[in-house]
Every structure is written in structure tokens, then in C-alpha cells.
Scaffold this active site. Structure first.
Site, short mmCIF file in Angstrom:
data_model
loop_
_atom_site.label_atom_id
_atom_site.label_comp_id
_atom_site.label_asym_id
_atom_site.label_seq_id
_atom_site.Cartn_x
_atom_site.Cartn_y
_atom_site.Cartn_z
N ARG A 73 0.85 -1.20 0.00
CA ARG A 73 0.00 0.00 0.00
C ARG A 73 0.88 1.24 0.00
O ARG A 73 1.43 1.64 1.03
CB ARG A 73 -0.89 -0.01 1.24
CG ARG A 73 -1.73 1.24 1.41
CD ARG A 73 -2.81 1.41 0.38
NE ARG A 73 -3.83 0.38 0.50
CZ ARG A 73 -4.70 0.11 -0.49
NH1 ARG A 73 -4.67 0.77 -1.63
NH2 ARG A 73 -5.60 -0.85 -0.33
N GLN A 90 -8.27 -7.49 -8.39
CA GLN A 90 -8.28 -6.02 -8.48
C GLN A 90 -6.92 -5.50 -8.93
O GLN A 90 -5.89 -5.86 -8.37
CB GLN A 90 -8.67 -5.48 -7.10
CG GLN A 90 -8.27 -4.07 -6.77
CD GLN A 90 -9.34 -3.04 -7.13
OE1 GLN A 90 -10.36 -3.36 -7.73
NE2 GLN A 90 -9.07 -1.80 -6.77
N ARG A 95 1.21 -6.51 -9.69
CA ARG A 95 1.64 -5.94 -8.40
C ARG A 95 1.78 -7.00 -7.31
O ARG A 95 2.30 -6.71 -6.24
CB ARG A 95 0.69 -4.82 -7.96
CG ARG A 95 -0.72 -5.26 -7.63
CD ARG A 95 -1.54 -4.10 -7.08
NE ARG A 95 -2.90 -4.50 -6.76
CZ ARG A 95 -3.74 -3.76 -6.05
NH1 ARG A 95 -3.36 -2.60 -5.58
NH2 ARG A 95 -4.96 -4.19 -5.80
N HIS A 165 0.56 3.46 -10.47
CA HIS A 165 -0.43 3.91 -9.47
C HIS A 165 0.31 4.68 -8.36
O HIS A 165 0.31 4.27 -7.20
CB HIS A 165 -1.10 2.65 -8.91
CG HIS A 165 -2.33 2.86 -8.10
ND1 HIS A 165 -2.38 3.69 -7.00
CD2 HIS A 165 -3.57 2.31 -8.20
CE1 HIS A 165 -3.59 3.62 -6.48
NE2 HIS A 165 -4.32 2.80 -7.18
N ASP A 210 -12.08 9.93 -6.90
CA ASP A 210 -11.74 8.69 -7.61
C ASP A 210 -12.18 8.88 -9.06
O ASP A 210 -13.34 8.62 -9.40
CB ASP A 210 -12.46 7.50 -6.94
CG ASP A 210 -11.90 6.16 -7.40
OD1 ASP A 210 -11.12 6.15 -8.37
OD2 ASP A 210 -12.26 5.14 -6.78
N GLU A 269 -2.10 8.87 -10.99
CA GLU A 269 -1.73 7.63 -11.67
C GLU A 269 -1.70 7.86 -13.17
O GLU A 269 -2.63 8.44 -13.73
CB GLU A 269 -2.76 6.54 -11.33
CG GLU A 269 -3.01 6.44 -9.82
CD GLU A 269 -4.24 5.61 -9.48
OE1 GLU A 269 -4.59 4.71 -10.27
OE2 GLU A 269 -4.85 5.86 -8.44
C1 BG6 Z 1 -7.54 3.53 -7.56
C2 BG6 Z 1 -8.99 3.24 -7.84
O1 BG6 Z 1 -6.82 3.52 -8.75
O2 BG6 Z 1 -7.04 2.54 -6.69
C3 BG6 Z 1 -9.76 3.22 -6.53
O3 BG6 Z 1 -9.50 4.21 -8.74
C4 BG6 Z 1 -9.14 2.21 -5.58
O4 BG6 Z 1 -11.12 2.91 -6.76
C5 BG6 Z 1 -7.66 2.52 -5.42
O5 BG6 Z 1 -9.78 2.28 -4.32
C6 BG6 Z 1 -6.92 1.54 -4.52
O6 BG6 Z 1 -7.10 0.23 -4.97
P1 BG6 Z 1 -6.53 -0.97 -4.14
O7 BG6 Z 1 -6.91 -2.20 -4.87
O8 BG6 Z 1 -5.03 -0.80 -4.10
O9 BG6 Z 1 -7.14 -0.88 -2.77
#
Ligand code: BG6
Length: 299
Positions: A73, A90, A95, A165, A210, A269
Site C-alpha cells: 500500500r 483487483q 503488483r 499507481h 476517484d 496515476e
Molecule cells: C484507484 C482506484 O486507482 O485505486 C480506486 O481508482 C481504488 O477505486 C484505489 O480504491 C486503490 O485500490 P486498491 O486495490 O489498491 O485498494
């Protein structure tokens, strides 16, 4: 493993392979100016970029996981081949995959390491294509340049998204602004993906954001007024820009993010997001680059 990497690719004091959190392999780059960067082989994930004066420019959550199969994170997650939710995990699997070191060294251009990821039985089970993804991380005195390249090694075409990101560290989100998006169209995921036109020259933050901005001009600025610093983002081949800050409620829902950490970060991003995925024919390659540059460091 680290000794073998150091022997093959290391340059003492310049490119060093060292254990990171939980012993996970990392590569540390040190530029002669004193600037530094660190990346985990897990995700090719840049977790630190420091100026010659030692100031950290990236945000990493104090609650981040550092574990196989979990994304880190903060820093610079590499999103591929899917952006956001969908058929794959997701933000895709890059990653949470272990990358390989391909090249490293020091030239007049700076200090760099190139990491690569190709299909594995695990990725083929999720996404049935042969591919090659490469990320070059190049450190200069006041800049970090990231170049991503995707090659289709499959007999069939594939669509993909690829996004850097990036979590920037800011002194205070309410004293930060993003410039360069005026007049562009964005998709607002907080409003059922409504399409709107950005009217503001300076985007400021006072709540959850977002959004994916489409076909954005190649030069953006992030002003971190609390630190008296402006970063420029100069990109090429990366048309889309996502702005994200979870603010209070979403921060509380995220287990790997501190409740108050939304104040210290902003994600800007750059890449090819799922809104406009790229299609790559067999044998074709795509390349995109973003250069982050410190315009003025605090006195
Ligand atoms: C962003 C998305 O790019 O990433 C958000 O637009 C999302 O919707 C964020 O919450 C974080 O994503 P993750 O999977 O790392 O929790």
C-alpha cells in the site's frame, strides 16, 4: 538469492540488493548526487524515492502488507493487465507477482534497474496469454523516470491496461493541488461513472476523489504547498490519469491504510486505464513512460 543478484547485477554503493521488510528482496539505487530509490522485486514496486537532501517523495502506509500475494500500500504499484475490478484480481496480477532483474547499472543518463515479468502457470490460469512486461526505473539527481514496455508473445491479440499507481507524499492534502487537467473529460467512479469535463485549472481536495481523466496532456504538475515543492509529471504513451484519495470513510474501511493517512498522500496515476484498454496484436509492443521531476525543493 540476494548475494547472487548482487554478484550478477550489483554495483557497490550504486545498485545494491538488500533485504526489505520481512526479508523481501529489494534493490536500492543511489545516485552520485545523493538521490535514492528503492524497489521490491515483489510487484517491481518502487517504495521510496528521495531527493539529494534526503526528503521522501513517495507515501507508503505504515499499515501496508509486505507479503507474498498481497499488494504493497503506497509507493508505485504497477497495474497490469487490468485496472480496477474485473475478471482478474483487483488491478491485475503484476503488483502481486515476483519480478526478475534483467539489467542494472550506471550511465550518464543515471542509475537504473530493469525488472521483468513474463507469463507463469499462475498468470496463465488467470489470463491465458503469453506476454512480457518490463519496467525500467531510472534515477537522476532530481528525477525518477519509469518506462514500461509490454510485448505480446501470444498467437492471439490481447487487450491490457497498464498504470503506474503512484502515491505521492504531501505535507497536507488540503494544501495540495494538481494542475494540467483543465478541459479534459473524466469518468467519476463516485458518481456511477458519469462523464464530466474538468473546468478547474487547479484541482484541490476536500473529500474522496476517484476519477479517471482521459487523453490528458503530457505535462502535469503536483503542487505540495505544505512542503513548498512542485513535482512535474512528464509522460509519453500514457494517455489516462487517475486521481485518487480515499478520504475519511474509505480510509477507515481499508485494513492496510491508517485512518488518518489520507491527509499525507495523493495518487496521481499515469497509464492506459481500463476505460481505454490497448489492444496489442501478436508480436507487437507498447511502451509508455512517466518522468517525475522535482521542480523546487524547500529552501
Ligand atoms: C484507484 C482506484 O486507482 O485505486 C480506486 O481508482 C481504488 O477505486 C484505489 O480504491 C486503490 O485500490 P486498491 O486495490 O489498491 O485498494
Amino acid at each position: 538469492m540476494l548475494d547472487a543478484l548482487q554478484g550478477e547485477f550489483g554495483v557497490p554503493g550504486v545498485v545494491e540488493f538488500v533485504p526489505g521488510r520481512n526479508g523481501m528482496p529489494t534493490v536500492r539505487l543511489r545516485h552520485p548526487s545523493g538521490a535514492g530509490a528503492e524497489a521490491y522485486l515483489h510487484g517491481a514496486h518502487v517504495t521510496s524515492w528521495t531527493t539529494p537532501a534526503g526528503e521522501e517523495l513517495l507515501f507508503v502506509s505504515r499499515q501496508s502488507h509486505f507479503a507474498a500475494g498481497r499488494p504493497i500500500r503506497g509507493g508505485i504499484p504497477v497495474i497490469f493487465p487490468q485496472f480496477g475490478p474485473g475478471a482478474l484480481p483487483q488491478h491485475g496480477f503484476a503488483r502481486i507477482s515476483e519480478w526478475h532483474v534483467r539489467r542494472a547499472g550506471q550511465t550518464d543518463a543515471g542509475v537504473s534497474v530493469t525488472l521483468g515479468l513474463a507469463q507463469t502457470p499462475e498468470t496463465l490460469a488467470l489470463w491465458p496469454y503469453h506476454f512480457d512486461l518490463e519496467l525500467q526505473i531510472l534515477l537522476r539527481e532530481n528525477a525518477l523516470a519509469l518506462t514500461a514496455r509490454v510485448v505480446n508473445h501470444d498467437p492471439r491479440p490481447f487487450d491490457f491496461a497498464q498504470v503506474l499507481h503512484t502515491y505521492f507524499r504531501v505535507a497536507d492534502i488540503e494544501q495540495a493541488a494538481v494542475l494540467g487537467l483543465q478541459g479534459t473529460t473524466y469518468i467519476d467512479s463516485l458518481r456511477d461513472d458519469a462523464r464530466e469535463t474538468e473546468t478547474r485549472a487547479e484541482i484541490r481536495f476536500a473529500g474522496e476523489v476517484d476519477r479517471i481523466y482521459l487523453n490528458v496532456p503530457d505535462c502535469l504538475r503536483l503542487r505540495d504547498e505544505g512542503n513548498g515543492r512542485t513535482l512535474t509529471l512528464q509522460k509519453q504513451g500514457m494517455p489516462d490519469v487517475t486521481l485518487w484519495n480515499p478520504w475519511v470513510d474509505k480510509a477507515q474501511r481499508m485494513a492496510d491504510f491508517g485512518d488518518d493517512e489520507y491527509r499525507e498522500m495523493i495518487c496521481v496515476e499515469t497509464g492506459v486505464a481500463m476505460a481505454t484498454p490497448l489492444s496489442l496484436a501478436p508480436g507487437q509492443q507498447w511502451q509508455g513512460e512517466t518522468i517525475f521531476q522535482v521542480e523546487n525543493a524547500p529552501a
